[in-house]
Design an enzyme around this catalytic site. Structure first.
Site, PDB file in Angstrom:
ATOM      1  N   CYS A   1      27.007  17.063  26.478  1.00  0.00           N
ATOM      2  CA  CYS A   1      27.064  17.261  24.848  1.00  0.00           C
ATOM      3  C   CYS A   1      27.683  17.778  24.273  1.00  0.00           C
ATOM      4  O   CYS A   1      28.015  18.519  24.863  1.00  0.00           O
ATOM      5  CB  CYS A   1      25.178  17.943  24.981  1.00  0.00           C
TER       6      CYS A   1
ATOM      7  N   ASP B   1      26.884  19.850  22.240  1.00  0.00           N
ATOM      8  CA  ASP B   1      26.274  21.029  21.827  1.00  0.00           C
ATOM      9  C   ASP B   1      27.336  22.630  21.853  1.00  0.00           C
ATOM     10  O   ASP B   1      28.341  22.408  22.944  1.00  0.00           O
ATOM     11  CB  ASP B   1      25.559  22.243  22.630  1.00  0.00           C
TER      12      ASP B   1
ATOM     13  N   ARG C   1      26.992  25.634  23.110  1.00  0.00           N
ATOM     14  CA  ARG C   1      26.372  26.594  24.808  1.00  0.00           C
ATOM     15  C   ARG C   1      26.862  25.214  25.833  1.00  0.00           C
ATOM     16  O   ARG C   1      26.320  25.519  26.492  1.00  0.00           O
ATOM     17  CB  ARG C   1      24.920  26.736  24.282  1.00  0.00           C
TER      18      ARG C   1
ATOM     19  N   HIS D   1      20.760  18.833  28.347  1.00  0.00           N
ATOM     20  CA  HIS D   1      20.567  20.734  28.447  1.00  0.00           C
ATOM     21  C   HIS D   1      19.451  20.749  27.903  1.00  0.00           C
ATOM     22  O   HIS D   1      18.524  19.497  26.626  1.00  0.00           O
ATOM     23  CB  HIS D   1      22.025  20.893  27.922  1.00  0.00           C
TER      24      HIS D   1
ATOM     25  N   CYS E   1      17.709  20.584  23.437  1.00  0.00           N
ATOM     26  CA  CYS E   1      18.498  20.215  22.908  1.00  0.00           C
ATOM     27  C   CYS E   1      18.510  19.294  21.685  1.00  0.00           C
ATOM     28  O   CYS E   1      17.115  18.462  20.996  1.00  0.00           O
ATOM     29  CB  CYS E   1      19.296  18.505  23.829  1.00  0.00           C
TER      30      CYS E   1
END
Length: 208
Positions: A41, A43, A45, A97, A100
């Site tokens: 992803c 993202d 993080r 994750h 999400c």
């Protein structure tokens, strides 16, 4: 963010690498031979190499919103083709994750503009598994399960591709479905039965 800090960090990183190995960048310049393609992803993080403890040259990475493998997305399809056929990776991972934002956005009854066609793929995952998901009373648990099921369906989409099927037959390439738990830092192997999935879809998706 002060972008000057980025370049300062880069200088520190270069010095650290050269102190450890004076030939570090000469070696990088000789090419790459990663064993693993990681589809994750976007993202901020979910930092692929860092969470796996790997460094430059060890993993080929593709990231997009909610770690999707969509046949009409030429970006991800090109990455898969290059990694599997030319780099000859032996493992392909789809890693979702928990928490999400893409998965949560897909569950909203809202017009999200250009995101709509992208999130429709996740809504289709919900549709396929709605009986299981609707039986989950806790909303947080339902989202987490949808994250896992989305990883599974993207792995199925991987297995549908000619490049992956040929590499599976030729050299035993393996597909894996993982989830990164942002609350603990742990990688969770979903242990999806891909051999059985492959057998079940071969009638329609077998590609020579």
């Amino acid at each position: 963010m002060d972008l000057n800090r980025v370049f300062q960090n880069n200088e520190v990183w270069i010095k650290e690498k050269l102190a450890f190995d004076p030939n570090y960048f000469d070696t990088l310049g000789q090419g790459q031979t990663p064993e693993l393609l990681f589809i994750g992803c976007s993202d901020s993080r979910v930092t692929a190499e860092e969470l796996m403890g790997l460094g430059p040259g060890e993993v080929f990475v593709h990231r997009n919103i909610a770690n999707m493998v969509t046949g009409t997305d030429l970006n991800v399809m090109s990455v898969i083709e290059y990694a599997v056929i030319y780099l000859k990776v032996n493992h392909v991972v789809v890693c979702g994750h928990y928490e999400c934002g893409g998965v949560k956005a897909a569950m909203q009854s809202a017009d999200l503009g250009i995101l709509n066609p992208w999130l429709r793929n996740i809504r289709d995952v919900f549709r396929i598994h709605k009986t299981e998901l609707n039986a989950i009373q806790n909303e947080g648990d339902k989202y987490e399960r949808l994250v896992e099921l989305n990883v599974q369906e993207q792995c199925v989409n991987l297995i549908k591709t000619a490049a992956v099927q040929k590499a599976y037959r030729a050299r035993g390439l393996r597909v894996h479905g993982w989830v990164f738990d942002v609350h603990t830092g742990k990688l969770v192997d979903l242990k999806i039965d891909f051999d059985n999935i492959l057998k079940n879809i071969m009638e329609i998706y077998h590609l020579d």
